[in-house]
Structure formats: structure tokens, C-alpha cells
Design an enzyme around this catalytic site. Sequence first.
Site, PDB file in Angstrom:
ATOM      1  CG  HIS A  95       7.801  -8.039  -3.853  1.00 12.59           C
ATOM      2  ND1 HIS A  95       9.120  -8.433  -3.675  1.00 12.59           N
ATOM      3  CD2 HIS A  95       7.684  -7.065  -3.094  1.00 12.59           C
ATOM      4  CE1 HIS A  95       9.705  -7.711  -2.572  1.00 12.59           C
ATOM      5  NE2 HIS A  95       8.783  -6.973  -2.405  1.00 12.59           N
ATOM      6  CG  HIS A 133      10.009   0.226  -4.809  1.00 15.70           C
ATOM      7  ND1 HIS A 133      11.398   0.088  -4.612  1.00 15.70           N
ATOM      8  CD2 HIS A 133       9.547  -0.819  -3.949  1.00 15.70           C
ATOM      9  CE1 HIS A 133      11.779  -0.829  -3.867  1.00 15.70           C
ATOM     10  NE2 HIS A 133      10.666  -1.487  -3.395  1.00 15.70           N
ATOM     11  CD  GLU A 145       6.449  -3.219  -2.979  1.00 21.39           C
ATOM     12  OE1 GLU A 145       7.072  -3.058  -4.184  1.00 21.39           O
ATOM     13  OE2 GLU A 145       7.379  -3.681  -2.027  1.00 21.39           O
TER      14      GLU A 145
END
Length: 269
Positions: free
Chosen positions: A85, A147, A143
Site C-alpha cells: 500500500h 505521503h 502515494e
Amino acid sequence: MFALLAILANVAITVVSAQDPVSFNTSSTLFGSLTNCGTSGTPSCGGDPSQENLCCYEYPGGLLLQTQFWDTKPSTGPVDSWTIHGLWPDNCDGSHASNCDPNRDYTDIPRLLREQGADDTLSFMERYWVDIHGRNERFWEHEWSTHGTCYSTLQPSCLRHGSPHGAEAVIFFRRVVELFKKLPTYDWLAAQGITPSEDQTYSLSELTDALKAASGYTPAITCSGRAINQISWYFYVRGSLIDGEFVPIDSPLDSSCASSGLRYYPKSG
């Protein structure tokens, strides 16, 4: 252009622990260094940020989660492996920032990886970092932008002068892949007799005890109803995310699953 990534390819990921569980310690010699940080400093969440070089001390997001999916509806990734993930830099109190630098919301991640000599990382991502709707590139972009841009140690100013555009994103994807390879959740569960099944149910303690026995640490497990579908392994990082050490810790949060009757459904393939 490939100099930075060529060095990175020779930097072995290091996972250390004060407890030093034999089954999980994968410490290796660093064959090169991309920073001047070293790996002898205070791990993230353990020092005074005002006294630290934030290129060498991850702040404010010093609590790292390596999250993995177990997708069955639809099935994604190999039938005998969880999938990636991401790697999220939560703040030390459990809160988190996101989308920290829209100017670095890079697109066409495959091109970026290929141009900087990370074809092997891309090949691995295409198999193990996959979106349930098949939109892998959009998933990777999300992602990174959500992040990856929040890591203080991955600011472009922290890289060597002359590093290619987007090198910090390439480093991010490489490091996530390297860490994921050190966390074989499927194999650790299987080693304790826990394998996907249409009929078998498990208790939460059976799952967490099995993973702690194999790894030395307790992760957080997430469920959808009674079906387990995500796991988070927690770390601090000593030094830079670029070439620092990951320090594993028990999850500071409880798993979100029921205590019993949990399903670990097989993937359809």
C-alpha cells in the site's frame, strides 16, 4: 545522471532493533552513502527536532508505517503474497500530514524510474504494488504526492548537488520496495500454520501472536467486516530515509478487527 541511483543500488536496507530479534534483524553493511548523516544518531520521535538537521532526522513524520494489502474482491497481486500500500510518515503522536508539496506531484512514475535506472524497482512494483482497479500509475502518483512529499529527509535540498529531477521520488519507491521485501507477511503467517481459507476462521490474537513470533514485533491489522485486508508494520528511522536504518517497533495502535471469527480469504488468482 545515473550516479545517484547507482550508489543507491548498492545501499543495503538495514533494519535494527534494541531487542535484536534474530528472526527479524536484517542488518547489512552499507557499501555506499548518499548523505553525510550516518546511522548513529537518535531515531525519529526520540530527539529534539529544534536541535536536529532535518535532512538527517525525520520530522515531523517520524512514525513510519509500511502498509500492505490483502485484496480478494477483486484479487490483486500474487496469490501467495500481500501487496504494497505504501510507506507513510505519521507524526509521532499518531496524527499525519498529507500532500505536503504540490510542486512535486510527479506524474508518469514509470518514466521517472526508467530514466533513473530503476527498472528493477518498476518491475517489482508492477507485480506487488498494484491497484484493485488496475490504475497502478495513478496509485503510485497518489502515494508519492500524498505521503512521499512529506518526508523531511527527502527534500530536494537534502540530495547531492546535481541529482536528477525527481530523484527523491525514485529513492522513495526504491526504499518502499526494499523494506517490503523484508516483511514477508504471507510467509510469516504460513510458517505458523495460518493460510488463506474459505472455511477457517482465526482470532485476532492468533494472527498477531503468529506475526510477533515470526518477526519479533506486533503489527496493526485492519479488517473489512470480518475479513482481514490490511496490515501495518511500524518503524522509526535513524538518519535519512535515503540510507538510514529502520528501527522496528510494536504498533502503537490497536488492530481494528474483531477479537474472533476473522476470515483470511484466498485470492482467486
